[in-house]
Write an enzyme that holds these catalytic residues in place. Structure first.
Site, short mmCIF file in Angstrom:
data_model
loop_
_atom_site.label_atom_id
_atom_site.label_comp_id
_atom_site.label_asym_id
_atom_site.label_seq_id
_atom_site.Cartn_x
_atom_site.Cartn_y
_atom_site.Cartn_z
CG HIS A 270 -59.48 113.22 1.41
ND1 HIS A 270 -60.34 113.96 1.15
CD2 HIS A 270 -59.21 113.48 2.75
CE1 HIS A 270 -60.97 114.71 2.33
NE2 HIS A 270 -60.11 114.01 3.50
CG ASP B 294 -66.79 105.99 3.58
OD1 ASP B 294 -65.81 105.90 3.85
OD2 ASP B 294 -67.58 107.13 3.52
MG MG Z 1 -70.48 109.67 5.89
#
Ligand code: MG
Ligand code: ADP
Length: 377
Positions: free
Chosen positions: A29, A167
């Protein structure tokens, strides 16, 4: 893959590309707060066989979905027009075209070993494999960071998931035997050696097999709260709150925002500390940082859940050097750093604890830092 593509579409593909899932060692986060992260790529990959089409259409097929082929008109693509899994690959083509790249139609067949919805970023693996394929099919010559930006935009705007940049950067930029230090603001990055095997260590991924409904709404709510805190503090993003000045900064904020800011600030500091320990050649010293990161996600950021908390505590009690949830939270996967000799007993202890608590048996897999996305055939 080539045969499967030919069976579905009737012609051989022009090539085959693979992109991995990821786990983040520390820095959770933090990406949407312009902060730091430290992901590794997994040996699990999403593989895409693809070929050009000259009629402005895209046809999409996934071995992980029912046998149907989704067929779409490129010119008609807009956010909100495609639902389900096809939004991820279609979103990549949409994002490329929206940025002015000359991209035409494509046939795309997908197959994957990244568990879907387990917090290991199967969505980014899918987007990145498609982005690489289309980049090459249409000779765009885009770099990894540009492709990551396209993939993120596909997920944010086209699929409607407000994820940060980590990601996609992990899937495209990680290298084997290293963790990727990432600065989400500048996209500066560095490969930090993470030679697990040489040091007699293993990293276990414990898929809790739960994903609580809270996940999507809570993720957005945390993002919005962080943006509000940054605004109240007069900084561009929470990354700009220095660790030394944190206590004073917290006093200016309403009670409910304080623990969120504390998590982001301390989590960024944990990434810096983790990198310095890895640079010092001591991967085992990462353990306590992982466990501290989990406590912060559980108590301050409040995105853990009983299953991830149990996996962490059972792993640590059974002798893991450290453990924490990875991914957005409210389920998904936990990572545990263990000595080779204890890998089996830690896995068994976590399964035993889940059984005793009446939870489904988690899937426990040993992983190693693997290479990033690329063409494989
Ligand atoms: Mg995902
Ligand atoms: P995670 O990224 O943690 O696995 P997400 O909810 O972000 O979980 O993404 C999962 C979604 O991505 C799936 O519901 C599906 O729409 C899409 N997806 C990922 N991998 C595949 C695949 N191999 N085939 C079809 N869809 C996939």
């Amino acid at each position: 893959m080539k045969n499967a593509f030919q069976q579905v579409f009737g012609t051989p593909p022009a090539g085959v590309w693979a992109a991995p899932g990821r786990v983040n060692l520390i820095g959770e986060h933090t990406d949407y707060n312009d902060g730091f992260a430290l992901p590794i790529a997994l040996p699990h990959t999403t593989v895409v066989a693809a070929g050009r089409r000259s009629d402005g259409r895209i046809r999409l097929h996934s071995a992980q979905r029912d046998g149907t082929v989704t067929e779409l008109e490129l010119a008609g693509l807009a956010p909100g027009t495609v639902s389900g899994w096809a939004a991820y690959p279609a979103g990549v083509l949409w994002a490329l075209r929206e940025q002015g790249h000359a991209v035409g139609g494509a046939d795309v067949h997908v197959d994957s070993t990244v568990p879907v919805g387990a917090g290991l970023s199967s969505s980014a693996a899918l987007e990145c494999a498609v982005a690489l394929a289309v980049d090459e099919l249409y000779g765009l010559g885009l770099g990894a960071a540009e492709l990551a930006g396209i993939a993120q935009r596909a997920e944010n705007v086209f699929a409607g998931v407000p994820c940060g940049s980590m990601d996609q950067m992990a899937s495209l930029c990680c290298t084997a035997d290293a963790a990727l230090w990432l600065d989400a603001r500048t996209l500066a990055r560095r490969q930090v050696p993470f030679p697990l095997e040489d040091q007699g260590l293993r990293l276990l991924v414990i898929d809790t097999r739960v994903q609580h409904d809270l996940a999507d709404g809570a993720y957005s709510a945390r993002r919005v709260a962080c943006e509000r805190a940054a605004e109240l503090l007069g900084v561009r993003a929470l990354r700009d709150v220095p660790a030394e000045g944190m206590t004073t900064a917290l006093e200016c904020l309403p009670d409910e925002l304080r623990p969120l800011v504390r998590h982001v600030v301390t989590e960024n500091a944990r990434v810096t500390e983790a990198v310095s320990r890895l640079d010092g050649g001591d991967a085992a010293a990462l353990g306590p940082i992982l466990t501290a990161g989990h406590a912060s996600l559980r108590d301050d950021y409040r995105v853990s859940c009983p299953e991830t908390d149990l996996a962490v505590s059972a792993a640590v009690e059974a002798g893991a050097l450290g453990a924490r949830m990875t991914g957005g939270g409210f389920g998904g996967s936990v990572i545990a750093l263990v000595r080779d000799t204890e890998a089996k007993s830690v896995g068994e202890a976590v399964k035993g604890a889940f059984g005793a608590a009446g939870h489904r048996t988690p899937a426990v897999t040993a992983v190693w830092p693997s290479g990033g996305a690329g063409r494989i055939a």
